[in-house]
Design a protein around this motif. Structure first.
Motif, short mmCIF file in Angstrom:
data_model
loop_
_atom_site.label_atom_id
_atom_site.label_comp_id
_atom_site.label_asym_id
_atom_site.label_seq_id
_atom_site.Cartn_x
_atom_site.Cartn_y
_atom_site.Cartn_z
N VAL A 81 0.65 -1.11 0.21
CA VAL A 81 -0.07 -0.14 -0.25
C VAL A 81 0.89 1.38 0.51
N LEU A 82 1.12 2.32 -0.79
CA LEU A 82 1.12 3.16 -1.20
C LEU A 82 0.62 4.64 -0.10
N ILE A 83 1.31 4.70 0.88
CA ILE A 83 0.28 5.98 1.70
C ILE A 83 -0.10 7.24 1.01
N ASP A 84 -1.89 7.60 1.17
CA ASP A 84 -1.46 8.91 0.36
C ASP A 84 -1.61 9.90 1.97
N GLY A 85 -2.09 9.49 2.72
CA GLY A 85 -2.68 10.86 3.79
C GLY A 85 -2.37 9.90 5.19
N ASN A 86 -2.67 10.78 6.33
CA ASN A 86 -2.64 10.68 7.47
C ASN A 86 -3.60 11.90 8.47
N PRO A 87 -4.75 10.89 8.26
CA PRO A 87 -5.62 11.94 8.98
C PRO A 87 -5.37 12.52 10.57
N GLU A 88 -5.05 11.10 11.39
CA GLU A 88 -4.95 11.57 12.44
C GLU A 88 -4.01 10.50 13.04
#
Ligand code: SF4
Length: 424
Positions: free
Chosen positions: A365-372
């Motif tokens: 999985v390629l990480i696009d975001g870290n909302p929390e």
């Protein structure tokens, strides 16, 4: 004091790339600020549907009269005297090729200084640092009767491979892992340069990129050569974004699409035979003039049998500049909306079926975001950014970062999204 400038980029991902390029030309001349604080606002417009033009009017109305608006993009075709009378604070409308740096220096009453050599590549990025859109050409040579893009963007012209590679390198230096090739018709790349898309892919593959994704593949252009190339490639994803628009031959003919349902079925069969893990995304228009209930049933039957992975559906928009505007037997708006809803309901079940197959699997999985804290949003090859669903996962105590590729154990599947836990 540098003038404060806010950015509004409307429309498609091609437009966003244009916005990045234009603003990178002036990033040393201005201070980028919020719309609230800005003296100047740069708006890259979209104009290809009435709804997009209405959206632009609402946005223009939201700015204060003293804020000066600099426009660019596809609305140029509609910017008549009445428009400028309605929006007197629109002080400039850039056409393709205009030097935004000259315009901004003139506007700021400053002396024109050429851009510092070391800043020639993009410096403004409008996507997360995990992926970037790579525009490979401009314009379109197709004649779909519902579309005015050829009138807005002109004839098809491919960008030179060297220019595209230059852009790719700037994005990769930024840490991007996925390059997404976009155009009106990506498959037609190089036709005007005596080249083919695979020539470009061969060069991009040599760069330190993890994933190469192709969007906007016109069905006619998906050749055996391209399929074989993708089948052998370690970097080009088996992901086919292929706008089909309809499946009833009579509707396809009136849309000006040069293929029949049987050819589409054959093509999908060929893709899946060559690439069993292939992901197919497509978009359809319902309510096209003359679309009968039988035509619509045919489209539903096609979707039920072909079980595409991702489907977008749009209600027909009766655009005066389109040749379809002259067609008879317009479909009522409420019927259009009803048909749009029916397709969405039908596809929701198919999407859930496909996603359920991932449960229990471990995927990259390629990480696009870290909302929390500890919660991440990412994608694997199955999802294109911004148009498809995504993957939500917890990292537990394990640190992770946007732009990183990690392994995730899938624990749950929804109608459009997947959920999981980081595994390593
Ligand atoms: S392929 Fe058809 S729908 Fe797409 S931009 Fe060209 S004319 Fe428009």
């Amino acid at each position: 004091m540098k003038p404060k400038l806010a950015i509004v980029s409307l429309g498609c991902d091609k437009n966003r790339v244009n916005t990045e390029k234009m603003l990178s030309q002036i990033s040393d001349l201005v201070t980028f600020s919020s719309s609230e604080d800005a003296e100047y606002v740069f708006i890259n417009t979209c104009g290809f549907l009435e709804s997009a033009r209405q959206e632009l009017f609402e946005i223009l109305d939201s700015f204060r009269p003293e804020q000066k608006l600099i426009l660019a993009g596809c609305f140029w075709k509609f910017a008549d005297e009445g428009f400028y009378a309605r929006f007197p604070n629109v002080i400039s409308f850039l056409k393709d090729g205009d030097d935004i740096r000259k315009i901004v220096t003139d506007l700021a009453g400053a002396r024109y200084i050429a851009r510092p050599q070391k800043q020639l590549g993009n410096t403004i990025f409008l996507t997360p640092p995990s992926y970037a859109f790579l525009k490979v050409s401009e314009g379109c040579d197709n004649h779909c009767t519902f579309c005015i893009i050829p009138q807005l963007r002109g004839k098809y012209h491919s960008r030179k491979i060297e220019e595209i590679l230059e852009d790719a390198k700037v994005y990769l230096e930024r840490g991007v892992k996925e390059l997404i090739l976009v155009a009106q018709d990506v498959g037609n790349y190089g036709a005007d340069l005596d080249l083919a898309l695979v020539c470009l892919l061969r060069e991009i593959e040599k760069l330190p990129v993890e994933w190469i994704r192709l969007l906007y593949l016109y069905p006619e252009r998906i050749s055996d050569e391209l399929l074989s190339f993708i089948a052998k490639s370690k970097k080009v994803l088996p992901y086919f974004d292929m706008p089909l628009q309809h499946a009833a031959d009579s509707v396809l003919r009136r849309m000006g699409r040069p293929y029949k349902k049987a050819e589409i079925v054959n093509l999908l069969g060929k893709i899946r035979a060559k690439l069993p893990e292939a992901v197919i995304r497509s978009t359809f228009i319902v309510g096209f003039p003359g679309e009968t209930a039988a035509d619509f049933e045919e489209l539903k039957t096609f979707l039920k049998s072909q079980k595409l992975n991702h489907v977008g559906v749009f209600g027909y928009s009766d655009e005066e500049l389109c040749s379809a505007y002259k067609l008879k037997d317009k479909v009522e708006q409420k019927t259009i909306q009803k048909r749009e809803k029916e397709i969405m309901e039908l596809q929701k079940k198919i999407s859930a079926e496909h996603l359920a197959k991932f449960v229990g699997k471990e995927i990259r999985v390629l990480i696009d975001g870290n909302p929390e804290e500890g919660v991440y949003i990412g994608r694997n090859f199955y999802f294109a950014p911004e148009v498809d669903g995504a993957l939500y996962f917890n990292s537990g105590l394990q640190p992770a970062a946007i732009g990183e590729i990690v392994k995730v154990q899938i624990t749950e599947a929804g109608e459009y999204d997947l959920f999981g836990e980081i595994s390593s």
